[in-house]
Write a protein that holds these residues in place. Structure first.
Motif, PDB file in Angstrom:
ATOM      1  N   VAL A   1       4.724  -6.336  -4.717  1.00  0.00           N
ATOM      2  CA  VAL A   1       3.644  -6.106  -3.755  1.00  0.00           C
ATOM      3  C   VAL A   1       3.682  -4.644  -3.319  1.00  0.00           C
ATOM      4  O   VAL A   1       4.758  -4.041  -3.179  1.00  0.00           O
ATOM      5  N   TYR A   2       2.509  -4.067  -3.114  1.00  0.00           N
ATOM      6  CA  TYR A   2       2.429  -2.662  -2.709  1.00  0.00           C
ATOM      7  C   TYR A   2       3.120  -2.465  -1.361  1.00  0.00           C
ATOM      8  O   TYR A   2       2.945  -3.263  -0.429  1.00  0.00           O
ATOM      9  N   ASP A   3       3.897  -1.399  -1.272  1.00  0.00           N
ATOM     10  CA  ASP A   3       4.589  -1.101  -0.028  1.00  0.00           C
ATOM     11  C   ASP A   3       3.624  -0.652   1.071  1.00  0.00           C
ATOM     12  O   ASP A   3       3.857  -0.906   2.251  1.00  0.00           O
ATOM     13  N   SER A   4       2.555   0.001   0.682  1.00  0.00           N
ATOM     14  CA  SER A   4       1.597   0.503   1.663  1.00  0.00           C
ATOM     15  C   SER A   4       0.195   0.501   1.061  1.00  0.00           C
ATOM     16  O   SER A   4       0.029   0.685  -0.153  1.00  0.00           O
ATOM     17  N   LEU A   5      -0.793   0.277   1.903  1.00  0.00           N
ATOM     18  CA  LEU A   5      -2.186   0.307   1.447  1.00  0.00           C
ATOM     19  C   LEU A   5      -2.604   1.716   1.050  1.00  0.00           C
ATOM     20  O   LEU A   5      -3.462   1.902   0.174  1.00  0.00           O
ATOM     21  N   LEU A   6      -1.992   2.709   1.648  1.00  0.00           N
ATOM     22  CA  LEU A   6      -2.403   4.097   1.435  1.00  0.00           C
ATOM     23  C   LEU A   6      -2.036   4.628   0.052  1.00  0.00           C
ATOM     24  O   LEU A   6      -2.567   5.656  -0.374  1.00  0.00           O
ATOM     25  N   ILE A   7      -1.118   3.942  -0.650  1.00  0.00           N
ATOM     26  CA  ILE A   7      -0.755   4.419  -1.979  1.00  0.00           C
ATOM     27  C   ILE A   7      -1.782   4.000  -3.031  1.00  0.00           C
ATOM     28  O   ILE A   7      -1.745   4.482  -4.162  1.00  0.00           O
ATOM     29  N   LEU A   8      -2.704   3.131  -2.660  1.00  0.00           N
ATOM     30  CA  LEU A   8      -3.730   2.684  -3.594  1.00  0.00           C
ATOM     31  C   LEU A   8      -4.842   3.710  -3.714  1.00  0.00           C
ATOM     32  O   LEU A   8      -5.126   4.455  -2.762  1.00  0.00           O
ATOM     33  N   PRO A   9      -5.520   3.762  -4.854  1.00  0.00           N
ATOM     34  CA  PRO A   9      -6.721   4.590  -4.967  1.00  0.00           C
ATOM     35  C   PRO A   9      -7.804   4.089  -4.000  1.00  0.00           C
ATOM     36  O   PRO A   9      -7.780   2.936  -3.572  1.00  0.00           O
ATOM     37  N   VAL A  10      -8.757   4.956  -3.719  1.00  0.00           N
ATOM     38  CA  VAL A  10      -9.784   4.611  -2.733  1.00  0.00           C
ATOM     39  C   VAL A  10     -10.574   3.389  -3.168  1.00  0.00           C
ATOM     40  O   VAL A  10     -10.887   2.507  -2.352  1.00  0.00           O
ATOM     41  N   GLU A  11     -10.894   3.305  -4.471  1.00  0.00           N
ATOM     42  CA  GLU A  11     -11.718   2.183  -4.922  1.00  0.00           C
ATOM     43  C   GLU A  11     -10.998   0.849  -4.756  1.00  0.00           C
ATOM     44  O   GLU A  11     -11.628  -0.166  -4.429  1.00  0.00           O
TER      45      GLU A  11
END
Length: 229
Positions: free
Chosen positions: A65-75
């Protein structure tokens, strides 16, 4: 046949709800492209809205699971939010549609209330169609754009995953459901207007007949009075 259309809309609504939940949970929005060195190494990478999965040859798939939402691309960030909204909209639309179908006991015998409820369900399905189509197409466009970018490394390029194709299919189901419900609403209202018009004409004819009978009685009484005089 008319009631069957509403049952079909309910079934399509369940399919649309299952589809939106599926594409939101699937980690296969972006999958690694098997080009260049990947043909030899056989690495496989999946990227979804909530987690990414990685596998090498002779190694089981490992998801994190991603550690943070901010590491994802904007889309992907926007897609996560909009897909959650889509699930909520389809769920509410399914309940509203169930209350608005002809065989439902909701709203009692108030046909106008059922018609409005059915139209509201159709509008919610069309809105969920938009909230599903926008993130799926946006992510698909970013994948294609990055794949065709000559400056991108082969290891960074991705292909369209299963979630994208399921998303497009789900969009078609949601669109068809909304159109069917609004079509039934238009048929219901036109039938209701015809019923009111027929009732109005019958009432008008009865009034005219009563007036003519009254005039006939008055004329007969006047004629008898004239003969008596």
């Amino acid at each position: 046949m008319k009631a069957k259309l509403e049952i079909v809309a309910l079934i399509l609504g369940f399919i649309g709800l299952f589809g939106t939940i599926t594409i939101t949970a699937l980690p296969t929005w972006k999958v690694s492209a098997f080009i260049g060195a990947n043909l030899i190494v056989m690495e496989e990478l999946w990227e979804g809205l909530w987690m990414n999965c990685y596998r090498q040859i002779n190694i089981n798939m490992q998801c994190k699971v991603y550690d943070s939402l901010l590491i994802l691309p904007v889309e992907l960030q926007v897609a996560r939010a909009m897909m959650c909204v889509s699930i909520a909209l389809v769920f509410i639309a399914l309940i509203v549609t169930g209350c608005g179908i002809q065989r439902s006991y909701c709203c009692g015998d108030k046909q106008k209330c059922k018609n409005i409820t059915l139209a509201l369900g159709g509008c919610l399905y069309l809105l969920s169609f938009l909230t599903t189509l926008i993130p799926v197409c946006w992510v698909g466009h970013s994948i294609i754009q990055q794949f065709n970018d000559p400056t991108s490394l082969d290891a960074q390029k991705r292909e369209l995953g299963q979630a994208i194709f399921i998303g497009w299919g789900t969009c078609g189901v949601l669109l068809a459901t909304g159109i069917i419900l609004l079509f039934r609403y238009s048929k219901r209202t036109s039938k209701e207007e015809d019923h009111y018009n027929d009732a109005y004409l019958m009432e008008e004819k009865s009034v005219v007949n009563e007036d003519s009978v009254g005039l006939a009685k008055t004329g007969s009484s006047f004629h008898k009075f004239h003969e008596y005089v």
